[in-house]
Design a protein around this motif. Structure first.
Motif, PDB file in Angstrom:
ATOM      1  N   ARG A 194       0.873  -1.117  -0.034  1.00 42.15           N
ATOM      2  CA  ARG A 194      -0.158   0.201  -0.033  1.00 42.15           C
ATOM      3  C   ARG A 194       0.853   1.290   0.143  1.00 42.15           C
ATOM      4  N   ARG A 195       1.993   1.289   0.976  1.00 41.34           N
ATOM      5  CA  ARG A 195       2.732   2.575   1.044  1.00 41.34           C
ATOM      6  C   ARG A 195       3.493   2.911  -0.332  1.00 41.34           C
ATOM      7  N   ASP A 196       3.431   1.846  -1.154  1.00 43.51           N
ATOM      8  CA  ASP A 196       4.267   2.159  -2.430  1.00 43.51           C
ATOM      9  C   ASP A 196       3.484   2.943  -3.286  1.00 43.51           C
ATOM     10  N   TYR A 197       1.950   2.456  -3.346  1.00 46.61           N
ATOM     11  CA  TYR A 197       0.915   2.954  -4.365  1.00 46.61           C
ATOM     12  C   TYR A 197       0.811   4.485  -3.720  1.00 46.61           C
ATOM     13  N   ILE A 198       0.948   4.719  -2.488  1.00 47.38           N
ATOM     14  CA  ILE A 198       0.708   5.925  -1.877  1.00 47.38           C
ATOM     15  C   ILE A 198       1.684   6.797  -2.377  1.00 47.38           C
ATOM     16  N   LEU A 199       2.838   6.509  -2.307  1.00 43.49           N
ATOM     17  CA  LEU A 199       4.150   7.241  -2.882  1.00 43.49           C
ATOM     18  C   LEU A 199       3.824   7.779  -4.201  1.00 43.49           C
TER      19      LEU A 199
END
Lengths: 266, 282, 283
Positions: free
Chosen positions: A243-248
């Protein structure tokens, strides 16, 4: 040797460290594009804020980034001089006979400096917060789709990772050879041009021949362990987006869009 | 040319959080005209210590005196060249310093740097090559085309051609075969006995130390544990044991025999032992 | 010429092999020998005698000018090389130049990746072999933070992970300090304890040769001698004439013999002391 340390990986455990290297590389590329969009001062403020936020999260001290910037000061001054001599637009700021400084010269230089500074901040964050190995793995994955058109993604990644692996070894070697030659009366700091050339030759030739020998031995070791450059092989380390990668990525793209909007409508 | 270390310490990367003291409070005098072996585990500070002898590293504190040269933490030491002419440093795997097209030119490189004329440098190079046993047929060969053992000797000749009074050798026998090792020991013994050079030998091989050194300096964790006559050092069983030092084989054999009750004195070589035991029989 | 025609199977056979790095200058001039399965064989010879060339030929890194090499009964050639390579691992001299990846874990994985091992299974394999060479607690370390001996142990683990039948050690201890040398010698010794692996060690370490099953001595590209170590080292003059050394215990026995004291040849200094002590009692 300080320059070599610039951008060196810092083993910490921050949210930035935990991101997927592919996401980090892509986000950086998107941001680099954003930096080059002429969105005026407002744009730079937005970018600076966004990048500063990342720096804050990454726990790197601003001082360290400024240090990375230091080798470029000479270039900045040079740029300023060139701009002062060539740009003759905008308000006349200073006029002392033969030197006329216009406002645009200063602004142009500032623009370039700010762009450079933001770019260096971005790349420094990337290399300081990503293990060199993850970085190469990320590059390999990202280049994967281009394999079909003949881009040797795996070989490129292997070359980069071996280069990174041997940097400390080569630095050690350089120091040792320099010391050997100093003991034979070579002065690496002072001397006439001819002496300087000899000094450099006395370092470079042995360094080159040792490196070739290393390369040969390394190639043997790799071959003996079954490495065939273009053959199929599995990868121990695999990457997974979370998830955090998509947020970035979404964040980076939003900033890019904001910059485009600013450039178009302001 | 006496060498004297006084309260000398060296700290790597002093400004960094991971600063490490490589050597600390070294008080040591190395005698002129002798072969002194510096021994100790990897990381005990041996190579940091010897780099000071050529001011390649400057002490963080303390002083080093070599004849009339004084080296302190002062940033710009004076007379560096004169010092390096007096003290020749032969690094580990010294063959990697070779770079000229011919061996003769490479060996003459040092003397030329120290201000000798071309002819004089060549003359010195020829002499030095003779000392290490490389004859005329090697003069015009490329230093890259000869065997590893010969390269090592050519590199040592490169230092000998400068004619230093003190010669420091860091692991000169590493990677050599038994014959190469024997020749190397014979070389520095001859430099000491015939040309009266002061030799400082850094090695892990206690057989070589026992066979050739007059004195032993033991380093541990950057400190000098002791400096002693080589024979008495290796006879001090308690000392060897407490510092996990490998006994030379002949010493071990002699100790075992003495433990069994044989009376043996002044046994320093296999030959000594054979004579002592043979004597009992006749 | 097969030297040891025992009941045991020859796992390596080298038959009349010639090799030259440059024309008209043969580095190997017709070398033949065989290595029995499960044995520990040392190859001795001065620098430039052709020992390392032999290691590279056996592992297929070099190709012989003429002659034949058989590994596990299979002739080594371009077609068989891939399958042969899986049977054979090699540990080289320089600890730095065979550490390919940036951490211990990934270096052991390197060979597994080449043989397309399922990544899911790699961790278990890596941990098993790292434990075998006592490096399990250093899996995340980078090569710059390891000693020479530790790097060599990683190299051994990397080779073991590929489960070879034969491991060649090409002067694997010569660049190490005494501690590193001991570590590696002990590791090799432990590996060989169940005699499942065939070990070929190219070395200058005479004491290691003395403790091996067979010794092959090369001189100037030719086989000088081969056989059991205790027989090989009886030829003091010959061995010394080709630039090698004989073991300490043998040297002492020879020196004593010259003084008229006859003792048996033994390998260990402790046994030598016992021999000398006994002979002194007789008088």
């Amino acid at each position: 040797m300080n320059n070599i340390v610039f951008g060196k990986y810092i083993p910490l455990d921050t949210p930035i460290h935990r991101l997927d290297p592919r996401a980090k590389i892509l986000a950086m590329l998107v941001m680099l594009v954003a930096i080059f969009i002429p969105a005026g001062w407002t744009g730079y403020v937005v970018l600076a804020l966004a990048i500063s936020f990342v720096v804050k999260v990454s726990k790197i001290k601003f001082k360290v980034i400024i240090r990375a910037f230091r080798p470029l000061i000479f270039m900045m001054c040079f740029l300023l001089v060139v701009n002062i001599l060539s740009v003759k637009q905008g308000q006349l700021l200073v006029d002392i006979g033969f030197v006329k400084i216009y406002a645009d010269a200063i602004f142009n230089t500032l623009y370039i400096i700010i762009r450079l500074f933001l770019m260096i901040m971005l790349t420094t964050i990337l290399t300081m917060m990503t293990k060199p190995l993850d970085l190469t793995l990320g590059i390999e994955y990202l280049l994967g789709p281009f394999k079909r058109i003949g881009v040797p993604a795996h070989e490129i990644a292997m070359m980069i990772s071996i280069a990174l692996r041997f940097i400390p070894t080569i630095i050690e070697e350089t120091i040792r050879i320099m010391n050997s030659q100093k003991s034979r009366g070579v002065d690496f700091e002072e001397g006439k041009l001819k002496e300087k050339i000899t000094a450099v030759v006395s370092l470079v030739v042995p360094l080159f021949s040792v490196s070739l020998q290393r390369a040969d031995e390394l190639a043997n070791a790799m071959e003996a362990r079954g490495y065939v450059p273009d053959a199929q092989r599995t990868r121990y380390r695999r990457l997974h987006y979370v998830r955090r990668d998509y947020i970035l990525l979404v964040g980076a793209i939003l900033i890019l869009l904001a910059m485009i909007a600013l450039a178009l409508f302001l | 040319m006496a060498i004297k270390f006084e309260k000398l310490s060296y700290i790597y990367s002093p400004d960094m959080p991971y600063a490490t003291k490589a050597i600390s409070d070294i008080d040591l005098e190395i005698s002129e005209g002798k072969i002194t072996a510096i021994i100790g585990k990897t990381g005990s500070g041996k190579s940091t210590l010897i780099q000071h002898l050529n001011a390649l590293l400057l002490p963080s504190s303390g002083t080093l005196t070599i004849a009339d040269f004084t080296i302190t933490s002062d940033k710009k030491p004076k007379g560096l060249k004169a010092l390096r002419r007096k003290v020749g440093l032969v690094f580990q795997f010294s063959e990697y310093q070779l770079f000229e097209e011919t061996i003769l030119k490479d060996v003459a490189f040092g003397p030329k740097n120290f201000g000798f004329s071309e002819e004089e440098a060549i003359a010195r190079a020829k002499e030095a090559l003779g000392l290490v046993g490389l004859d005329e047929s090697y003069y015009e060969r490329s230093p890259l085309d000869i065997s590893g053992g010969q390269k090592r000797r050519a590199a040592i000749a490169g230092i000998l051609a400068i004619d230093p009074d003190i010669i420091v050798l860091d692991e000169p026998t590493a990677g050599l075969d038994p014959r190469g090792t024997k020749e190397m020991i014979a070389l520095f013994s001859a430099l000491n006995k015939k040309l009266h050079k002061t030799i400082i030998l850094v090695t892990h091989d206690n057989e070589i130390v026992y066979e050739s050194a007059d004195e032993v300096v033991l380093l541990e964790d950057g400190k000098v544990v002791c400096k002693q006559d080589a024979h008495s050092f290796f006879e001090d069983r308690a000392l060897l044991k407490s510092h996990a030092i490998i006994e030379p084989k002949i010493v071990k054999l002699k100790d075992l025999l003495m433990d069994k009750g044989l009376k043996l004195d002044n046994i320093y070589s296999i030959q000594d032992l054979a004579v002592a035991l043979g004597g009992n029989h006749e | 010429m097969v030297l040891y025609m025992g009941i045991m199977k020859n796992v390596v056979e080298v038959k009349d092999v010639y090799f030259a790095y440059e024309e008209d200058n043969d580095a190997l001039k017709g070398v033949s020998f065989a290595v029995e399965k499960g044995t520990y064989t040392t190859i001795l010879g001065h620098n430039g005698s052709g020992k390392s060339t032999i290691a590279k030929l056996i592992s297929g890194l070099l190709v012989a000018k003429s002659g034949e090499i058989l590994i596990d009964g299979e002739i080594l050639n371009e077609r068989s090389i891939e399958s042969i390579r899986r049977k054979l691992g090699i540990v080289f001299q320089n600890p730095d130049n065979q550490f390919i990846a940036s951490s211990v874990r990934e270096d052991i994985a390197f060979g597994l990746e080449n043989y397309c091992v399922d990544p899911e299974k790699m961790d278990a394999i890596i941990e098993r072999y790292a434990a075998l060479v006592d490096m399990k607690d250093k899996l995340e370390k980078e090569p710059t933070n390891l000693s020479g001996g530790q790097k060599q142990r990683v190299a051994i683990a990397g080779v073991l992970a590929m489960q070879p039948q034969i491991i060649i050690f090409d002067e694997a201890t010569s660049m190490l300090d005494p501690k590193g040398k001991e570590e590696i010698k002990k590791t090799i010794h432990d590996l060989h304890s169940d005699r499942a692996l065939t070990i070929i060690s190219i070395t200058h370490d005479i004491e290691e040769a003395l403790n091996s099953d067979y010794v092959i001595v090369l001189n100037d590209g030719k086989l000088y001698k081969s056989g059991r170590p205790e027989d090989t080292f009886k030829d003091k003059e010959g061995i010394e004439a080709i630039g090698l050394d004989i073991p300490f215990t043998y040297k002492v026995a020879f020196a004593l013999k010259e003084k008229g004291i006859m003792i048996r040849d033994v390998a260990k200094i402790e046994d030598l002391a016992e021999e000398i002590w006994r002979s002194s009692l007789k008088n």
